[in-house]
Design an enzyme around this catalytic site. Sequence first.
Site, mmCIF file in Angstrom:
data_model
loop_
_atom_site.group_PDB
_atom_site.id
_atom_site.type_symbol
_atom_site.label_atom_id
_atom_site.label_comp_id
_atom_site.label_asym_id
_atom_site.label_seq_id
_atom_site.Cartn_x
_atom_site.Cartn_y
_atom_site.Cartn_z
ATOM 1 N N GLY A 1 24.168 75.582 -61.917
ATOM 2 C CA GLY A 1 25.115 75.718 -63.023
ATOM 3 C C GLY A 1 24.467 75.492 -64.379
ATOM 4 N N ASN B 1 27.106 75.800 -53.906
ATOM 5 C CA ASN B 1 27.817 76.833 -53.122
ATOM 6 C C ASN B 1 28.000 78.119 -53.923
ATOM 7 O OD1 ASN B 1 29.875 76.293 -54.904
ATOM 8 N ND2 ASN B 1 31.344 75.580 -53.371
ATOM 9 N N SER C 1 32.867 62.681 -67.563
ATOM 10 C CA SER C 1 33.236 63.393 -68.785
ATOM 11 C C SER C 1 34.007 62.488 -69.723
ATOM 12 C CB SER C 1 34.113 64.578 -68.382
ATOM 13 O OG SER C 1 34.735 65.125 -69.514
ATOM 14 N N ALA C 2 33.886 62.762 -71.011
ATOM 15 C CA ALA C 2 34.668 62.040 -72.011
ATOM 16 C C ALA C 2 36.159 62.283 -71.818
ATOM 17 C CB ALA C 2 34.252 62.480 -73.408
ATOM 18 N N TYR D 1 41.889 67.770 -63.891
ATOM 19 C CA TYR D 1 40.417 67.743 -63.965
ATOM 20 C C TYR D 1 39.941 66.337 -64.326
ATOM 21 C CZ TYR D 1 35.779 68.152 -66.069
ATOM 22 O OH TYR D 1 34.466 67.937 -66.401
ATOM 23 N N LYS E 1 37.834 63.466 -62.015
ATOM 24 C CA LYS E 1 36.552 62.854 -62.389
ATOM 25 C C LYS E 1 36.689 61.327 -62.374
ATOM 26 C CE LYS E 1 33.435 65.152 -63.424
ATOM 27 N NZ LYS E 1 32.501 65.930 -62.550
ATOM 28 N N PHE F 1 29.938 63.928 -73.554
ATOM 29 C CA PHE F 1 30.866 64.413 -74.570
ATOM 30 C C PHE F 1 30.804 65.952 -74.547
ATOM 31 C CE2 PHE F 1 33.098 60.885 -76.588
ATOM 32 C CZ PHE F 1 32.688 59.916 -75.705
HETATM 33 P P1 NAD Z 1 28.973 74.731 -63.877
HETATM 34 O O1 NAD Z 1 30.230 75.307 -63.316
HETATM 35 O O2 NAD Z 1 28.082 75.600 -64.664
HETATM 36 O O3 NAD Z 1 28.107 74.055 -62.710
HETATM 37 C C1 NAD Z 1 28.711 73.450 -61.578
HETATM 38 C C2 NAD Z 1 27.987 73.959 -60.345
HETATM 39 O O4 NAD Z 1 28.549 73.341 -59.188
HETATM 40 C C3 NAD Z 1 28.104 75.472 -60.161
HETATM 41 O O5 NAD Z 1 26.823 76.010 -59.936
HETATM 42 C C4 NAD Z 1 28.994 75.615 -58.914
HETATM 43 O O6 NAD Z 1 28.670 76.771 -58.174
HETATM 44 C C5 NAD Z 1 28.697 74.333 -58.156
HETATM 45 N N1 NAD Z 1 29.775 73.849 -57.276
HETATM 46 C C6 NAD Z 1 31.091 73.697 -57.571
HETATM 47 N N2 NAD Z 1 31.754 73.184 -56.520
HETATM 48 C C7 NAD Z 1 30.825 72.995 -55.539
HETATM 49 C C8 NAD Z 1 30.891 72.494 -54.214
HETATM 50 N N3 NAD Z 1 32.058 72.088 -53.688
HETATM 51 N N4 NAD Z 1 29.757 72.426 -53.481
HETATM 52 C C9 NAD Z 1 28.570 72.847 -53.987
HETATM 53 N N5 NAD Z 1 28.455 73.352 -55.239
HETATM 54 C C10 NAD Z 1 29.569 73.421 -56.011
HETATM 55 O O7 NAD Z 1 29.410 73.431 -64.740
HETATM 56 P P2 NAD Z 1 28.545 72.549 -65.737
HETATM 57 O O8 NAD Z 1 29.042 72.781 -67.109
HETATM 58 O O9 NAD Z 1 27.115 72.696 -65.430
HETATM 59 O O10 NAD Z 1 29.069 71.102 -65.306
HETATM 60 C C11 NAD Z 1 28.380 70.301 -64.366
HETATM 61 C C12 NAD Z 1 29.079 68.969 -64.200
HETATM 62 O O11 NAD Z 1 29.184 68.328 -65.467
HETATM 63 C C13 NAD Z 1 30.494 69.066 -63.650
HETATM 64 O O12 NAD Z 1 30.660 68.034 -62.711
HETATM 65 C C14 NAD Z 1 31.381 68.828 -64.855
HETATM 66 O O13 NAD Z 1 32.591 68.203 -64.491
HETATM 67 C C15 NAD Z 1 30.518 67.892 -65.681
HETATM 68 N N6 NAD Z 1 30.822 67.989 -67.141
HETATM 69 C C16 NAD Z 1 30.656 69.181 -67.785
HETATM 70 C C17 NAD Z 1 30.976 69.280 -69.149
HETATM 71 C C18 NAD Z 1 30.842 70.582 -69.886
HETATM 72 O O14 NAD Z 1 31.373 70.684 -70.995
HETATM 73 N N7 NAD Z 1 30.132 71.575 -69.370
HETATM 74 C C19 NAD Z 1 31.468 68.146 -69.841
HETATM 75 C C20 NAD Z 1 31.591 66.950 -69.137
HETATM 76 C C21 NAD Z 1 31.272 66.879 -67.779
HETATM 77 N N1 UFG Z 2 38.374 75.348 -80.308
HETATM 78 C C1 UFG Z 2 38.705 76.392 -81.143
HETATM 79 N N2 UFG Z 2 38.603 77.657 -80.641
HETATM 80 C C2 UFG Z 2 38.207 77.929 -79.366
HETATM 81 C C3 UFG Z 2 37.874 76.852 -78.524
HETATM 82 C C4 UFG Z 2 37.979 75.573 -79.022
HETATM 83 O O1 UFG Z 2 39.079 76.196 -82.299
HETATM 84 O O2 UFG Z 2 38.146 79.112 -78.977
HETATM 85 C C5 UFG Z 2 38.403 73.987 -80.845
HETATM 86 C C6 UFG Z 2 39.279 73.022 -80.069
HETATM 87 O O3 UFG Z 2 40.599 73.051 -80.551
HETATM 88 C C7 UFG Z 2 38.563 71.685 -80.325
HETATM 89 C C8 UFG Z 2 37.087 72.077 -80.437
HETATM 90 O O4 UFG Z 2 37.083 73.469 -80.748
HETATM 91 O O5 UFG Z 2 38.968 71.167 -81.573
HETATM 92 C C9 UFG Z 2 36.297 71.864 -79.150
HETATM 93 O O6 UFG Z 2 36.964 72.489 -78.061
HETATM 94 P P1 UFG Z 2 36.230 72.750 -76.674
HETATM 95 O O7 UFG Z 2 37.197 73.491 -75.820
HETATM 96 O O8 UFG Z 2 34.900 73.353 -76.904
HETATM 97 O O9 UFG Z 2 35.963 71.276 -76.119
HETATM 98 P P2 UFG Z 2 37.000 70.098 -75.751
HETATM 99 O O10 UFG Z 2 36.587 68.911 -76.570
HETATM 100 O O11 UFG Z 2 38.384 70.531 -75.846
HETATM 101 O O12 UFG Z 2 36.706 69.836 -74.207
HETATM 102 C C10 UFG Z 2 35.407 69.884 -73.623
HETATM 103 C C11 UFG Z 2 35.563 70.292 -72.157
HETATM 104 C C12 UFG Z 2 36.240 69.206 -71.408
HETATM 105 C C13 UFG Z 2 35.481 67.923 -71.566
HETATM 106 C C14 UFG Z 2 35.363 67.579 -73.024
HETATM 107 C C15 UFG Z 2 34.533 66.334 -73.198
HETATM 108 O O13 UFG Z 2 36.317 71.476 -72.067
HETATM 109 O O14 UFG Z 2 36.268 69.525 -70.038
HETATM 110 O O15 UFG Z 2 34.754 68.657 -73.727
HETATM 111 O O16 UFG Z 2 33.344 66.466 -72.483
HETATM 112 F F1 UFG Z 2 36.118 66.931 -70.939
#
Ligand code: NAD
Ligand code: UFG
Length: 340
Positions: free
Chosen positions: A12, A34, A126-127, A150, A154, A179
Amino acid sequence: MTRKVLLTGGCGYIGSHICMELIKQGFTPVILDNLCNSSTIPLRRIEQLTGQPIPFIEGDIRNEATLERLFSEHAIEATIHLAGLKSVAESVAKPISYYQNNFAGTLPLCEVMQRHGVKRFIYSSSATVYGLTAQSPIREDAPTAPASPYGQSKLMAEIALRDIAHADPQWKIAILRYFNPVGAHASGQIGEHPNGVPNNLMPYVSQVATGRRPFIQVFGSDYPTPDGTGVRDYLHVCDLADAHLCALRWLDGAQGIRTFNLGTGRGYSVLEIIDAYEKACGHPLPRQFLDRRPGDVASYHADPGLAVDELRWRATRDIEDMCRDAWNWQSHNPNGYVES
Ligand code: NAD
Ligand code: UFG
């Protein structure tokens, strides 16, 4: 003998960047994914960039037989657990999938690790586990009150990990609360490309910059922030990857379980992000101001002090770096990962 680290979800967005950093720092990542939200193309690109073969197992964290085989065949010393689902909106529509993957999926992983005597664990949290009313800068001891399935899933995994660590003091666990991770590897070879319409700001802005979408939708311009738009603590994904390496080293001397915020400690507004991205891509980005997005808070940012003091980690990349690297990735890969 290199040190093997299991990286679940390693194909991912965040996992591929951690994979790259693990190899750079002499570890051997073993990837379990997966592929429900990814492909193996990033792994092949990392192999090309590093010259290292990457062991990959296509499988699910919920499949104990797969995990048994993996831990029997590989001398894993620690797990970095990223596999899971991450869309807030989808979690409201499909809560069962989120609880199954993010919460329940963590349990067989820990169970098999325990059976094999592997008790070092880094968890991607996650935050979003903090309540909407948390006061910024947010510290790790702020109250938790996630507003979506979600976020709940977490937090439930965090709670289970705390009980696991309390039951057996040999476990060493770092819970990392990210964050807002953005940006891409400086090579432009790995990055983020969400399926469908991006939910998050940075990938949306990137797609407007390439002309794939006509304008940025700015959700809310009447927040009590300096320019009226939402403020978040954006963090370069390579700084985030570095933090996992710091956490791995921290586990060497750690005992029990500890939670760390990962952010820069400062917030940027939506308009500041758009301005920085315009500088990076070199052309104006059209935007439209819309109503606030339901469930969004005005502003939050991390207090990353604990990670600075204990993990010896600090974000070093700023908003210009984040936008430059996001644009470098997006402009070279406008359709995401495509076989070359
Ligand atoms: P992503 O979707 O790009 O990566 C997640 C990966 O996990 C994917 O490759 C997916 O195929 C795999 N996966 C999902 N379910 C699975 C399962 N049951 N078994 C095996 N593989 C599985 O997401 P990401 O942005 O890389 O996020 C990674 C982690 O970080 C997640 O746990 C997410 O909750 C956490 N996180 C992400 C963000 C964000 O903004 N991207 C913020 C906070 C926390
Ligand atoms: N925003 C826009 N336009 C868009 C998307 C977002 O104006 O098309 C604004 C939102 O209103 C917010 C800021 O941009 O003010 C950031 O939004 P994001 O959707 O990029 O991020 P969030 O802070 O809402 O949430 C993300 C992930 C959550 C995670 C959190 C903290 O989506 O899963 O960051 O890690 F929990």
